[in-house]
Design an enzyme around this catalytic site. Structure first.
Site, PDB file in Angstrom:
ATOM      1  N   ALA B  52       0.832  -1.203   0.000  1.00 55.61           N
ATOM      2  CA  ALA B  52       0.000   0.000   0.000  1.00 55.61           C
ATOM      3  C   ALA B  52       0.870   1.258   0.000  1.00 55.61           C
ATOM      4  O   ALA B  52       0.653   2.183  -0.792  1.00 55.61           O
ATOM      5  CB  ALA B  52      -0.946   0.000   1.200  1.00 55.61           C
ATOM      6  N   GLY B  53       1.871   1.295   0.880  1.00 52.98           N
ATOM      7  CA  GLY B  53       2.693   2.498   1.028  1.00 52.98           C
ATOM      8  C   GLY B  53       3.553   2.783  -0.183  1.00 52.98           C
ATOM      9  O   GLY B  53       3.610   3.919  -0.671  1.00 52.98           O
ATOM     10  N   HIS B 274      -5.116 -18.201  10.231  1.00 56.53           N
ATOM     11  CA  HIS B 274      -4.881 -18.928   8.985  1.00 56.53           C
ATOM     12  C   HIS B 274      -4.781 -20.421   9.271  1.00 56.53           C
ATOM     13  O   HIS B 274      -4.056 -20.829  10.163  1.00 56.53           O
ATOM     14  CB  HIS B 274      -3.593 -18.429   8.331  1.00 56.53           C
ATOM     15  N   ARG B 339     -10.916 -19.349   5.134  1.00 55.80           N
ATOM     16  CA  ARG B 339      -9.940 -19.584   6.196  1.00 55.80           C
ATOM     17  C   ARG B 339     -10.552 -19.739   7.579  1.00 55.80           C
ATOM     18  O   ARG B 339     -10.126 -20.589   8.362  1.00 55.80           O
ATOM     19  CB  ARG B 339      -8.947 -18.416   6.212  1.00 55.80           C
ATOM     20  N   HIS B 410      -2.752 -14.541  11.436  1.00 55.93           N
ATOM     21  CA  HIS B 410      -2.148 -14.231  10.150  1.00 55.93           C
ATOM     22  C   HIS B 410      -2.418 -12.807   9.675  1.00 55.93           C
ATOM     23  O   HIS B 410      -1.569 -12.167   9.059  1.00 55.93           O
ATOM     24  CB  HIS B 410      -2.693 -15.220   9.121  1.00 55.93           C
ATOM     25  N   GLU B 434      -3.619  -3.044   4.932  1.00 60.81           N
ATOM     26  CA  GLU B 434      -4.075  -3.774   6.122  1.00 60.81           C
ATOM     27  C   GLU B 434      -4.316  -2.838   7.304  1.00 60.81           C
ATOM     28  O   GLU B 434      -5.065  -3.172   8.225  1.00 60.81           O
ATOM     29  CB  GLU B 434      -3.052  -4.869   6.498  1.00 60.81           C
ATOM     30  N   ARG B 444     -11.101 -12.284   5.736  1.00 60.99           N
ATOM     31  CA  ARG B 444     -10.557 -11.953   4.418  1.00 60.99           C
ATOM     32  C   ARG B 444     -10.363 -13.230   3.614  1.00 60.99           C
ATOM     33  O   ARG B 444      -9.888 -14.231   4.140  1.00 60.99           O
ATOM     34  CB  ARG B 444      -9.219 -11.233   4.568  1.00 60.99           C
ATOM     35  N   LEU B 450      -3.165  -8.641  -0.981  1.00 59.72           N
ATOM     36  CA  LEU B 450      -2.290  -7.990  -1.953  1.00 59.72           C
ATOM     37  C   LEU B 450      -3.139  -7.098  -2.856  1.00 59.72           C
ATOM     38  O   LEU B 450      -2.767  -5.976  -3.189  1.00 59.72           O
ATOM     39  CB  LEU B 450      -1.547  -9.041  -2.780  1.00 59.72           C
TER      40      LEU B 450
END
Lengths: 254, 647
Positions: B52-53, B274, B339, B410, B434, B444, B450
């Site tokens: 993201a950054g 996870h 998950r 996770h 996130e 999620r 990603l």
């Protein structure tokens, strides 16, 4: 399960009260399932309990992909196992009573910050000098517009697998950064997206590499042997070809 | 008829009007713009250089803003996005298998157990396709088939193949793409990079975020940095559990400091456990390693039917004595259930005493059938590096022996509350990736982290941040020499000195482990009211003990990793309490949040859509005071809310 390995560690200490010297530590009760860095965690907890300065070492993902961990262990970058980063090395590969020598990655272009921590920002500057494709966000065409032969894409991937840890530099008697630089040059030169700027890229990246004070490559190939991602020295050959072609082309246009 | 949840005047989600499929297009066509000559006069701070950054910094730099990018790593390429293995989703429908923007949107809403904001998720699905285009143009070496076109695979919670991947290191390849784009802007001078700098506070001036206080991790120097807007891309807080698949340095400090300065924290209790991680081996364990969800494409989860078989060698247990519990319970999705469901099912069989391995907290993930069907070479081509990683850690060969796996923390779906424009409740302060709560609801789906990180950075923020900055063009340069900056700097220095001067007997690490144990036992895979109340008390006690008995060696004026860790753990302790509050308040089970009191007869999560269909946004009210809850009602215009079923 063995929970009682005893080890002697000779660790390079530099900074704080240490001028730059090996210091010997004894460690009992090392478990064979520990990772190497968990063994160092245990040492540091022991040092902190005794009000001593913990050993500074870098680490982050601890699963072999971020490239943060380093260390020269018994003379080998990332330790004795092939294709393994220090964080993936486990103590089951050591025996009770062994002595382990731990040093930082040593290179003029990687100055020591403290103990086992070195400054690898020279790698970032090599990438900044041209290790990319000039494409702005939003300029891309459809992802499937240019098919790329599977093997060619695989070869580009093999080069792109470099994690930028610097083991190649630490392993090289000349502290050359050729494997790192050539991996990026190859990754992009092998793909049609990187083709347009391939000449400019190799010239600029090599110039920056030299400016950072890395040594020359003399084909020792220790870099390939120690690379945790097993990047091939074939990339260095490709860089050399790219460099010669680009130099000739720039002479012609000048 | 569901009860309407009262609108909270402090929460304006700024969802644009109109049809769901047209909201983003119309928004982009009408959002105010900043002209190029004005962009040059506007400073933006980006904290964090993960997907993201780095993508936000690169894209905003390309647009002409003055960007300062901060990372506590030595290099932007080290951010934990790099460790993502399996892939990235996009609604390309290259497989002709019925995928579409709507389906990706629908799967994400359903996968999130109907606790995400529809408009944000629809936008995410819309921009997903452009991400793949952008990454390929940067030279990301995605997997391809023999015709030279991009390959896809399936992930949990979907019935299409929409996941693009780069062997088992998709995260690293995408991050390198974003890092290269960022490096290019550094070269061009639009982005100034501050590596080995950690943000320790945000500065709010007259109600607007105007900068940050950062510590130079090499020298200890405390620096003031001003800007017209600040974007936090600082990842999740899974390390509050001590053991997680997160990297060792992942922390909540940036988000938590922002929370203390007025940013609401959204759904902090939503954590993702996870299902496929390498089990804990001993009390020295420092972190857990994920085995990619993609393994569930070909691996089958099972445990012995009878507890007495659990000590046998797995190959000595015949087919009829094995319980392939996911295939049995969820025939439609089998091993590829989402998950949260896979994790809970693993916990249930272990709780029944049918776990395997020395700790009995593990299940088998078996590739024997897939190897028989496709051959060892094919399985090696698909998962070779993951199998190698497993063998390095456990010393066992998964081609011969089934893997042993167990769930581990996770990802955190919760995060800073943001509106449609990704702005927090503090004007001028944004959160992306996130670090925000925005797109995944209570769970999620695999390969969507990603996607969200890059969507926010490449394609959302560059538009939405202009909405705010267009009003800042006449503000002029922000001075860091003001009272607010001085006060924030002093707060930071005081807290650092306090940490260094406690001089207690216990290490930072030992406190972190204890916090993690409280969180895992009482706010982990299964929660109940009594346990959560106990946890809140235990965390308060731990906090007191920390501030009176922690020992932090060294000084502030040097490279001091123990001091960095101490600050982060202190923030984790505060966050842990809020997570328990939120988990206690959410009297239902949904996604990753499982309250034992709220389950169906067959042990599935039972939501309460009548009373709990809202985002919990918590406001910090001071140390020692209870946080205040604000509710953002979730309205579903397009998707029909129903009991989630994967059977």
């Amino acid at each position: 399960m063995s929970n009682n390995m005893r080890l002697t560690l000779k660790i390079w200490r530099q900074g704080g009260k240490y001028k730059g010297e090996f210091v010997t530590y004894k460690l009992d009760n090392v478990n064979e399932h520990m990772s190497f860095l968990e063994m160092l965690d245990v040492l540091n907890e022991q040092l902190i309990a005794n009000r001593e300065e913990p050993v500074a070492f870098e680490h982050d993902c601890r699963e072999g992909i971020c490239g943060t961990c380093s260390l020269v262990i018994d003379g080998r970058a990332h330790g004795p196992m092939k294709g393994t980063t220090t964080c993936q090395l486990h103590m089951r590969h050591y025996k009770d009573g062994e002595t382990i020598v731990i040093e930082p990655f040593r290179a003029k272009a990687f100055p020591v910050i403290r103990d086992l921590v070195v400054d690898r920002s020279s790698f970032d500057r090599i990438i900044q000098s041209g290790g990319y494709v000039n494409v702005n966000t939003g300029q891309a065409q459809d992802a499937n517009a240019i098919p790329i032969e599977k093997d060619q894409a695989g070869e580009a991937f093999d080069a792109a697998a470099c994690i930028g840890c610097g083991a190649c530099v630490a392993a090289c008697p000349n502290a050359s950064a050729m494997l790192f630089t050539s991996a990026k040059v190859s990754h992009l030169a092998l793909l049609p997206q990187g083709m347009v700027e391939r000449k400019k890229r190799v010239l600029e990246m090599v110039a920056q590499m030299d400016k950072e004070g890395f040594g020359k490559c003399s084909n020792v190939t220790a870099c390939e042997a120690e690379c945790p991602k097993e990047i091939s020295v074939g990339n260095i050959a490709r860089l050399n070809r790219e460099y010669i072609a680009a130099s000739l082309a720039s002479e012609t246009t000048n | 008829m569901a009860k309407a949840i009262a609108l909270d005047t402090k929460l304006d989600s700024k969802i644009p009007p109109g049809e769901m499929s047209e909201k983003w297009t119309k928004y982009k066509g009408s959002v105010p713009l900043v002209a190029p000559h004005n962009k040059r006069r506007i400073d933006v701070i980006i904290v964090g250089t993960g997907l993201a950054g780095a993508s936000a910094a690169a894209s905003l730099g390309e647009l002409g803003y003055n960007v300062k990018a901060f990372t506590f790593h030595d290099s932007p390429r080290r951010a934990h996005s790099i460790a993502a293995q399996g892939g990235i989703n996009a609604a390309k429908n290259y497989r002709n298998d019925g995928d579409s923007v709507y389906r990706l949107f629908y799967d994400t809403i359903k996968g999130g157990d109907y606790r995400a904001r529809e408009s944000n998720v629809h936008r995410l699905a819309e921009v997903s396709t452009a991400i793949i285009d952008q990454c390929v143009a940067q030279g990301v070496p995605f997997a391809r088939d023999y015709g030279g076109l991009l390959d896809n695979r399936s992930f949990g919670g979907t019935q299409v193949s929409r996941t693009f991947y780069a062997r088992g290191q998709t995260g690293q390849q995408l991050l390198i793409g974003a890092y290269q784009a960022l490096s290019r802007q550094v070269h061009l001078g639009t982005v100034k990079l501050y590596n080995r700098h950690e943000m320790l506070d945000v500065v709010v001036v007259d109600g607007k975020c105007r900068g940050i206080i950062a510590r130079n991790l090499l020298t200890g120097e405390i620096e003031r940095h001003s800007a017209h807007a600040v974007v936090l891309c600082t990842g999740g807080y899974g390390n509050v559990f001590y053991l997680s698949t997160n990297a060792m340095m992942c922390n909540t400090t940036a988000a938590w400091r922002a929370h203390r300065r007025g940013a609401f924290f959204g759904n902090p209790c939503y954590t993702q456990i996870h299902p496929t991680c390498i089990p804990v081996s001993g009390d020295y364990q420092s972190k857990l390693t994920l085995m990619s969800e993609s393994l569930r494409n070909d691996g089958r989860c099972w445990v012995p039917k009878k507890a007495e078989d659990c000590n046998k060698h797995p190959r000595d247990i015949p087919e009829e004595a094995r319980d392939y519990y996911l295939e049995r319970r969820y025939p439609a999705f089998g091993n590829l259930v989402p998950r949260d469901i896979a994790s809970r099912a693993a916990k249930q069989v272990c709780d029944e005493g049918r776990g395997v391995g020395t700790t009995k907290l593990a299940v088998y993930l078996d590739f024997a059938d897939a190897i028989k069907r496709f051959g060892r070479d094919t399985i090696e081509a698909r998962y070779g590096n993951l199998f190698e990683m497993y063998e390095k850690i456990t010393g066992e060969n998964p081609y011969e022996m089934p893997m042993r796996i167990y769930p581990a923390v996770h990802y955190t779906m919760g995060g800073l509350w943001v509106d449609y424009e990704l702005m927090t409740s503090v004007p001028g302060l944004y959160a992306a990736g996130e670090a925000n709560f925005s797109d995944h609801g209570a769970n999620r789906l695999g390969a969507s982290a990603l996607m969200q990180g890059l969507a926010d950075g490449y394609f959302v923020l560059p538009y939405t941040i202009g909405s705010y900055l267009s009003k800042e063009i006449s503000t002029g340069a922000i001075s860091p020499n003001t009272e607010a900056f001085e006060a924030a700097e002093n707060d930071v220095k005081e807290r650092l000195n306090k940490l260094l001067n406690i001089g207690g007997k216990q290490s930072v690490e030992s406190f972190h482990r204890r916090l993690g144990k409280i969180m895992w036992d009482k706010c982990g895979m299964a929660r109940n009211a009594e346990g959560l109340k106990q946890a809140i008390q235990e965390i308060r006690d731990l906090r007191k003990e920390f501030w009176s008995d922690v020992f932090v060696p060294g000084t502030n004026n040097e490279y001091n990793p123990e001091l960095e860790k101490a600050w982060r753990v202190a923030d984790f302790i505060e966050l842990g309490e809020l997570m328990c509050f939120d988990a206690l308040n959410r009297e239902e089970s949904c996604g990753g949040h499982f309250r034992e009191e709220f389950q169906t007869e067959d042990g599935e999560a039972q939501r309460d859509d009548e009373n709990m269909k809202f985002v919990a946004a918590w406001e910090f009210k001071g140390d020692g005071a209870e946080p205040e809850l604000h509710k953002e009602p979730l309205e579903y215009e397009v998707v029909k809310v129903s009991q989630r079923s994967y059977k």
